[in-house]
Scaffold this motif. Structure first.
Motif, PDB file in Angstrom:
ATOM      1  N   ALA A 301      10.122  -1.239   2.076  1.00  0.00           N
ATOM      2  CA  ALA A 301       8.738  -1.046   2.487  1.00  0.00           C
ATOM      3  C   ALA A 301       8.377   0.438   2.512  1.00  0.00           C
ATOM      4  O   ALA A 301       7.280   0.830   2.092  1.00  0.00           O
ATOM      5  CB  ALA A 301       8.511  -1.677   3.863  1.00  0.00           C
ATOM      6  N   ILE A 302       9.284   1.279   2.996  1.00  0.00           N
ATOM      7  CA  ILE A 302       9.036   2.727   3.006  1.00  0.00           C
ATOM      8  C   ILE A 302       9.052   3.283   1.588  1.00  0.00           C
ATOM      9  O   ILE A 302       8.244   4.163   1.247  1.00  0.00           O
ATOM     10  CB  ILE A 302      10.076   3.429   3.900  1.00  0.00           C
ATOM     11  CG1 ILE A 302       9.868   3.010   5.359  1.00  0.00           C
ATOM     12  CG2 ILE A 302       9.980   4.950   3.754  1.00  0.00           C
ATOM     13  CD1 ILE A 302      10.974   3.452   6.295  1.00  0.00           C
ATOM     14  N   GLN A 303       9.930   2.773   0.754  1.00  0.00           N
ATOM     15  CA  GLN A 303       9.937   3.155  -0.665  1.00  0.00           C
ATOM     16  C   GLN A 303       8.577   2.853  -1.289  1.00  0.00           C
ATOM     17  O   GLN A 303       8.007   3.673  -2.025  1.00  0.00           O
ATOM     18  CB  GLN A 303      11.045   2.394  -1.379  1.00  0.00           C
ATOM     19  CG  GLN A 303      11.381   2.878  -2.783  1.00  0.00           C
ATOM     20  CD  GLN A 303      12.529   2.078  -3.403  1.00  0.00           C
ATOM     21  OE1 GLN A 303      13.171   1.252  -2.758  1.00  0.00           O
ATOM     22  NE2 GLN A 303      12.761   2.311  -4.670  1.00  0.00           N
ATOM     23  N   ASN A 304       8.028   1.679  -0.990  1.00  0.00           N
ATOM     24  CA  ASN A 304       6.686   1.336  -1.465  1.00  0.00           C
ATOM     25  C   ASN A 304       5.638   2.282  -0.908  1.00  0.00           C
ATOM     26  O   ASN A 304       4.746   2.758  -1.632  1.00  0.00           O
ATOM     27  CB  ASN A 304       6.353  -0.103  -1.070  1.00  0.00           C
ATOM     28  CG  ASN A 304       6.919  -1.128  -2.026  1.00  0.00           C
ATOM     29  OD1 ASN A 304       6.755  -1.023  -3.230  1.00  0.00           O
ATOM     30  ND2 ASN A 304       7.595  -2.136  -1.495  1.00  0.00           N
ATOM     31  N   MET A 305       5.711   2.554   0.403  1.00  0.00           N
ATOM     32  CA  MET A 305       4.760   3.475   1.014  1.00  0.00           C
ATOM     33  C   MET A 305       4.789   4.834   0.320  1.00  0.00           C
ATOM     34  O   MET A 305       3.735   5.431   0.036  1.00  0.00           O
ATOM     35  CB  MET A 305       5.081   3.646   2.509  1.00  0.00           C
ATOM     36  CG  MET A 305       4.148   4.605   3.231  1.00  0.00           C
ATOM     37  SD  MET A 305       4.827   5.232   4.791  1.00  0.00           S
ATOM     38  CE  MET A 305       6.084   6.369   4.171  1.00  0.00           C
ATOM     39  N   ASN A 306       5.973   5.354   0.071  1.00  0.00           N
ATOM     40  CA  ASN A 306       6.098   6.655  -0.585  1.00  0.00           C
ATOM     41  C   ASN A 306       5.354   6.670  -1.922  1.00  0.00           C
ATOM     42  O   ASN A 306       4.614   7.616  -2.233  1.00  0.00           O
ATOM     43  CB  ASN A 306       7.574   6.995  -0.802  1.00  0.00           C
ATOM     44  CG  ASN A 306       8.291   7.361   0.476  1.00  0.00           C
ATOM     45  OD1 ASN A 306       7.677   7.736   1.474  1.00  0.00           O
ATOM     46  ND2 ASN A 306       9.614   7.245   0.474  1.00  0.00           N
TER      47      ASN A 306
END
Length: 324
Positions: A301-306
């Motif tokens: 999810a954080i990878q997507n946010m980045n």
């Protein structure tokens, strides 16, 4: 700074998001929503955050830059219908409510399936993301290079084992220590809910794929991680297969292809997927290992946010495994 909100803040995935985001150089945690714990110290639930003064709230900031939905399956759609966010707020849903094509549009909001190794270009311009399931992530990363080259021409067999955190924080008979300890069991044989999203991703690369994916999920006697062994008949030889996988993932920093044996300790507490590719007696065997709470949930999810905010996708995710 990116102002981030977390909805459904008491579960394991929310705990991992908190652990990662408090160290993310571009993020400020704006609110952690819990309808059952408003006003309570977050450390009362996530005891690894005893040094934090964050508290739960039952209010959301409608103008937050990004909101992570860590709600139980079936509750994200309900929450989004009851709460409005600004026209610029990005939403990343970690449930299975919006992953399938038939469910991907909600009140005009189009949710993009957030498997970075498959949808990176779409994710970079997306406002709404449906984060993949944990088993689905491990299994898809083992299959996608073969699908791209139209090599999935036989039944696929998957045997995958997950840790107890995959069942969530709520106490059930099969997550109770006395049951889980020194135990092993199969559940949802050939009918796991992640099969649908796996099938959609495979068909997006190999449109004529119509073979069975025979999936046996197991509950393991450990807390974190997924090890999936995926095997099928394939005409390519070993070196060709390894090269095919290496080429597919050459620009993917979190998916590592190797000929060496892989194990869970190499990836637990990281956002990596390690893939061991072998050809044995005419069969391809891909062993895929991930941390179900990171690459299988919060880390992805954080990878997507980045990517959605134009950051390097590794930002805030440079974790080394806890090997000892």
């Amino acid at each position: 700074m990116i102002k981030a909100g977390i909805v459904g803040g008491t579960g394991y995935v929310a705990g991992e998001l908190l652990r990662c985001l408090i160290h993310h150089p571009e993020v400020e945690i704006d609110f952690v929503y819990s309808h059952s714990k408003p006003g309570e110290q977050i450390s009362k639930v996530h005891q690894d955050m005893l040094a934090s003064d964050l508290t739960f709230t039952d209010k959301v900031n409608a103008s937050a830059d990004v909101v992570f939905l860590c709600l139980g399956h079936g509750n994200s759609i309900k929450f989004l219908k009851e709460h409005q966010f600004s026209a610029t707020t990005k939403i990343i849903d970690l449930s299975n409510d919006l992953r399938l094509k038939k469910d991907a549009i909600l009140d005009g909001k189009k949710f993009i399936y957030g498997l970075v190794e498959l949808k990176k270009h779409d994710i970079q311009s997306a406002q709404f993301i449906a984060n993949p399931g944990c088993f689905a992530t491990a299994i898809q990363l083992a299959l996608l290079p073969l699908a791209k080259h139209k090599l999935l021409n036989d039944e696929v067999h998957v045997h995958a084992i997950t840790g107890s955190t995959g069942a969530g924080q709520g106490l059930t008979e099969t997550s109770h220590f006395s049951w889980r300890n020194n135990n092993l069991s199969i559940y949802k044989a050939f009918s796991h809910q992640h099969l649908d999203e796996i099938g959609e991703s495979v068909v997006s690369l190999q449109s004529e794929f119509n073979q069975a994916i025979n999936f046996l999920p197991l509950r393991g006697d450990f807390t974190r991680g997924i090890l999936a062994s995926v095997y099928l008949n394939c005409s390519l030889e070993g070196e060709e297969l390894v090269s095919l996988f290496e080429d597919f993932y050459k620009d993917e920093p979190f998916t590592i292809v190797t000929k060496d044996n892989v194990n869970l300790k190499q990836v637990v507490n990281t956002n990596y997927c390690f893939l061991q590719v072998q050809k044995i007696d005419g069969k391809v065997l891909i062993t895929s290992v991930i941390d179900n709470l990171l690459k299988g949930a919060a880390g992805q999810a954080i990878q997507n946010m980045n990517l959605m905010f134009g950051l390097e996708e590794q930002t805030g995710l440079g974790f080394k495994a806890s090997y000892f």
